[in-house]
Structures are given as structure tokens and as C-alpha cells.
Design a protein around this motif. Sequence first.
Motif, mmCIF file in Angstrom:
data_model
loop_
_atom_site.group_PDB
_atom_site.id
_atom_site.type_symbol
_atom_site.label_atom_id
_atom_site.label_comp_id
_atom_site.label_asym_id
_atom_site.label_seq_id
_atom_site.Cartn_x
_atom_site.Cartn_y
_atom_site.Cartn_z
ATOM 1 N N THR A 97 23.016 42.101 35.347
ATOM 2 C CA THR A 97 23.520 41.678 36.656
ATOM 3 C C THR A 97 22.931 40.315 37.003
ATOM 4 O OG1 THR A 97 21.711 42.639 37.947
ATOM 5 C CG2 THR A 97 23.566 44.098 37.421
ATOM 6 N N GLY A 98 23.564 39.635 37.926
ATOM 7 C CA GLY A 98 23.059 38.345 38.358
ATOM 8 C C GLY A 98 21.696 38.442 39.006
ATOM 9 N N ASP A 99 21.493 39.476 39.826
ATOM 10 C CA ASP A 99 20.200 39.646 40.481
ATOM 11 C C ASP A 99 19.092 39.879 39.456
ATOM 12 O OD1 ASP A 99 21.326 39.303 42.963
ATOM 13 O OD2 ASP A 99 21.390 41.441 43.460
ATOM 14 N N GLU A 103 15.745 37.587 38.557
ATOM 15 C CA GLU A 103 14.397 38.175 38.520
ATOM 16 C C GLU A 103 13.694 37.869 37.197
ATOM 17 O OE1 GLU A 103 12.339 42.588 38.116
ATOM 18 O OE2 GLU A 103 14.471 42.419 38.591
ATOM 19 N N LEU A 104 14.400 38.060 36.081
ATOM 20 C CA LEU A 104 13.791 37.839 34.765
ATOM 21 C C LEU A 104 13.436 36.373 34.546
ATOM 22 C CD1 LEU A 104 15.841 40.141 32.351
ATOM 23 C CD2 LEU A 104 13.677 40.621 33.522
ATOM 24 N N ARG A 105 14.290 35.470 35.011
ATOM 25 C CA ARG A 105 13.991 34.045 34.837
ATOM 26 C C ARG A 105 12.808 33.608 35.698
ATOM 27 N NH1 ARG A 105 19.164 30.818 35.987
ATOM 28 N NH2 ARG A 105 19.568 32.587 37.353
ATOM 29 N N ARG A 106 12.727 34.142 36.908
ATOM 30 C CA ARG A 106 11.569 33.824 37.755
ATOM 31 C C ARG A 106 10.282 34.339 37.117
ATOM 32 N NH1 ARG A 106 13.310 34.954 44.095
ATOM 33 N NH2 ARG A 106 14.758 33.189 44.292
ATOM 34 N N GLN A 107 10.347 35.540 36.584
ATOM 35 C CA GLN A 107 9.175 36.102 35.921
ATOM 36 C C GLN A 107 8.782 35.264 34.712
ATOM 37 O OE1 GLN A 107 9.479 40.055 33.942
ATOM 38 N NE2 GLN A 107 7.827 40.632 35.330
ATOM 39 N N ALA A 108 9.773 34.845 33.943
ATOM 40 C CA ALA A 108 9.493 34.011 32.774
ATOM 41 C C ALA A 108 8.842 32.697 33.179
ATOM 42 C CB ALA A 108 10.783 33.751 31.994
ATOM 43 N N SER A 109 9.297 32.123 34.291
ATOM 44 C CA SER A 109 8.702 30.874 34.771
ATOM 45 C C SER A 109 7.241 31.072 35.137
ATOM 46 C CB SER A 109 9.485 30.370 35.982
ATOM 47 O OG SER A 109 8.899 29.207 36.516
ATOM 48 N N THR A 136 28.036 42.731 25.063
ATOM 49 C CA THR A 136 29.089 42.785 26.078
ATOM 50 C C THR A 136 28.511 43.206 27.429
ATOM 51 O OG1 THR A 136 30.718 43.398 24.402
ATOM 52 C CG2 THR A 136 31.290 43.825 26.702
ATOM 53 N N GLY A 137 28.825 42.455 28.453
ATOM 54 C CA GLY A 137 28.375 42.797 29.806
ATOM 55 C C GLY A 137 27.012 42.254 30.171
ATOM 56 N N LEU A 138 26.318 41.638 29.232
ATOM 57 C CA LEU A 138 25.021 41.075 29.544
ATOM 58 C C LEU A 138 25.157 39.675 30.124
ATOM 59 C CD1 LEU A 138 22.871 42.140 26.443
ATOM 60 C CD2 LEU A 138 22.884 43.169 28.725
ATOM 61 N N VAL A 139 24.263 39.342 31.039
ATOM 62 C CA VAL A 139 24.210 38.007 31.606
ATOM 63 C C VAL A 139 23.259 37.135 30.804
ATOM 64 C CG1 VAL A 139 23.731 36.674 33.699
ATOM 65 C CG2 VAL A 139 24.695 38.980 33.880
ATOM 66 N N GLY A 140 22.224 37.735 30.261
ATOM 67 C CA GLY A 140 21.253 36.996 29.461
ATOM 68 C C GLY A 140 20.064 37.864 29.136
ATOM 69 N N GLY A 141 19.062 37.249 28.521
ATOM 70 C CA GLY A 141 17.843 37.959 28.168
ATOM 71 C C GLY A 141 16.677 36.999 28.097
ATOM 72 N N VAL A 142 15.492 37.560 28.179
ATOM 73 C CA VAL A 142 14.269 36.774 28.016
ATOM 74 C C VAL A 142 13.472 37.393 26.874
ATOM 75 C CG1 VAL A 142 12.149 35.924 29.055
ATOM 76 C CG2 VAL A 142 14.217 36.133 30.451
#
Length: 376
Positions: A97-99, A103-109, A136-142
Amino acid sequence: MGNCPPSRARVVVVGGGIVGCATAYHLARRGCTDVLVLERKSLTSGTTWHAAGLITQARPTEGMRRIVRQSLEVFHDLEAQTGVGFRRTGTIHLAATGDRWEELRRQASSVSAEGIETEILAPDEIQPLYPLLDPTGLVGGVYYPSDGRGNATDTTLALARAAKEAGVRILEKTAVTEVIVRGGLARGVRTEAGDVEAEYVVNCTGMWGRQFARNHAVTLPLQALEHYYIVTDDVPGLGSGLPTIKSPDDCAYVKDDAGKLLVGFFEPGSRPWNSRGIPGETEFATIPGEWDHVTPFFERVAARIPSIADIGIRLFFCGPESFTPDGVYHLGEVPGVRNYLAAAGFNSVGFLSGPGAGKYIADWIVDGHAPFALTE
């Protein structure tokens, strides 16, 4: 009746899981060897024995990440000294999901600023790292390449062995009934075989923490909850060393395990276990569990990793894990009682946090103050 403990020790550690044994290990490394570890049953027999062994650095606060970094130092040291310790595999955190992606990108930062290696992945960049995954259906990953895994039982026993070689005493089959408190100061412990005088007492009783503390009028909020995982039959061509998959939107994690896949769940609505008190004879506890309870979450994982749907299940496991109301473990001096420290309620991250938490407690005892702040 257990073994006969000595009449005195400078530090008494109650509980022989990963946290208790790590505390003893670090005390010995700091030169404090007048330490007595008392375990009511067998080492690792609470929740340590069934830990999945994941070592992930994406923790919510700087203090918790520092605890994990301290654990990593121990894992690497043990690996060099004994061959037991750490296997680097990496972890991929998925966002559907976008939310979640934000969250994951903020945590990665945040963690990148502390020197923890991360890679932001587009959906089509995830599958080369984990070929079984359907993006399929994923927005991204860290991706956290320096994460890994270990064996909780082997690590705990290695810590205990090193502590004993340094002079620490460890007694199994020796139940502690309460901490002796006089004048707001911990004075020792009471066991079935007699009292032990001590300058410091450390409560590492895990899922027994609340009921044990209640025996001496201390409140330590935590509760054992059901925790499920399944292990599949052999997966053809799986190999080993794939990254761990953590998919919070699916309430699940996946790791390869000796040619099989282990799928664990942190589903909403997890149910309490023995909320009125864990029976005294409990050891290496398992819970019957209900397949219907986790079926919706297993189906989500099967959609994410389609080959799981065509593979048989070797093991359906449900066991207790201790959780706190706010998801933050108890680590430090117990309010209102000097020289009584607690390290319990690790919310299913006891293995990856335990060696670092043991160092935190040991440093507090030896230096006389908290090593650093755990909250932000």
C-alpha cells in the motif's frame, strides 16, 4: 526440588533463556563473575527454543537499533570463536500500500543515517533477489543486505558455556519464587531450596515476567500470546540463503529452512494464552492452535509466493510468545525497587535483541547507570 544454590552471589539472574544467558555472559566479560543464573526448568525451555532466529535491524527507535547492533557484535564474536552465530542472508520488507511504502522509506532513511545498509527496490527489482515471489500488487520494497539469521538454542547454550567457563554459576531445575525486597532495595531471591543474598537481581523470566513480579508486589505488564508458523515440505530447487521476506501487509514473514519454507504470522486478533497464570510445570510449551485462525493469512502469503500453495505442510506450530501493551520491551531498573532490573516482554524479538539487552543490563550493573536511552 532443584539444585542447592549458594547462599550469596553479587548478581542473581532469574531465567535461562537467551536474555538471561546473555546477561551472565556480558557480566563475565566485564569482569563480574560472581553471578548466579537460576532457571526453573531447562535452559531455553520458555520461548527461546522455538524462536525463528531472524536478525533484522529495522527497529522503531534508535535505542532499539543500538541494542540490535550490540547483538550483532555478539553473533559475530560467537561465530568466530565457536562457529555458532550469524548467517548473513538479508531481509526484504514489502509494501503493498502507499501508506506502508511511505513508512518503509521513512524507516530506511532513519536507519541509513546510522550506517545501516539499505536499498530501495521497485517491484520488478524484488524478484531477482527472491525468485519465488510474485511482485503483482506491490508498491516497492526495502532490502537490508546485512540482516541475517541464527539458531536461538545453539546461541543461548554457547553464551551459557562461555559464561560458565569464566566462573558464572548456572543452576537448572531451580525455581525462584520471589525477589526479596527490603526498604525499597532488592536484597536477593527466595528459591525452593533456600534464600540467596544478592546485590542485584535481574528478572529475565520471559513470559512468566508478570506473574513472577506480582509475587513481590511489582507490576510488569506483559502477556503470553499464541504465535503461529508453518514449515512446508521440501521445495524443489529452493537452495539456501534467500533473503527473509517480511510482509507487514500480509501479517507474515518467510524464510528458507533446510530446503523448506518457514512461514510465520503476526496476525491481528492473536489470542492470549494462560492469562491467569502459566502453570508451574510448563516447559517447551506448544499450543494446539487452530488452522482456521491463520488460514486467511496463509492464503495471502500463497498469493505472494504461489509455489507455497502446491507444497505440503510438514509442521503446523503454535507456541507462546510474550508481548507488552505498547510493543516495547521492559529493559532497565524496576520503578520503586533499587538494584532490581528487568529484561522481559520482548514481543517476539528476544533472539535478535537478547544479546544486546544482556549487554545493556550488564553495563548498567557494572557502571551504575543506564548505558543509553532506549526511547525517543
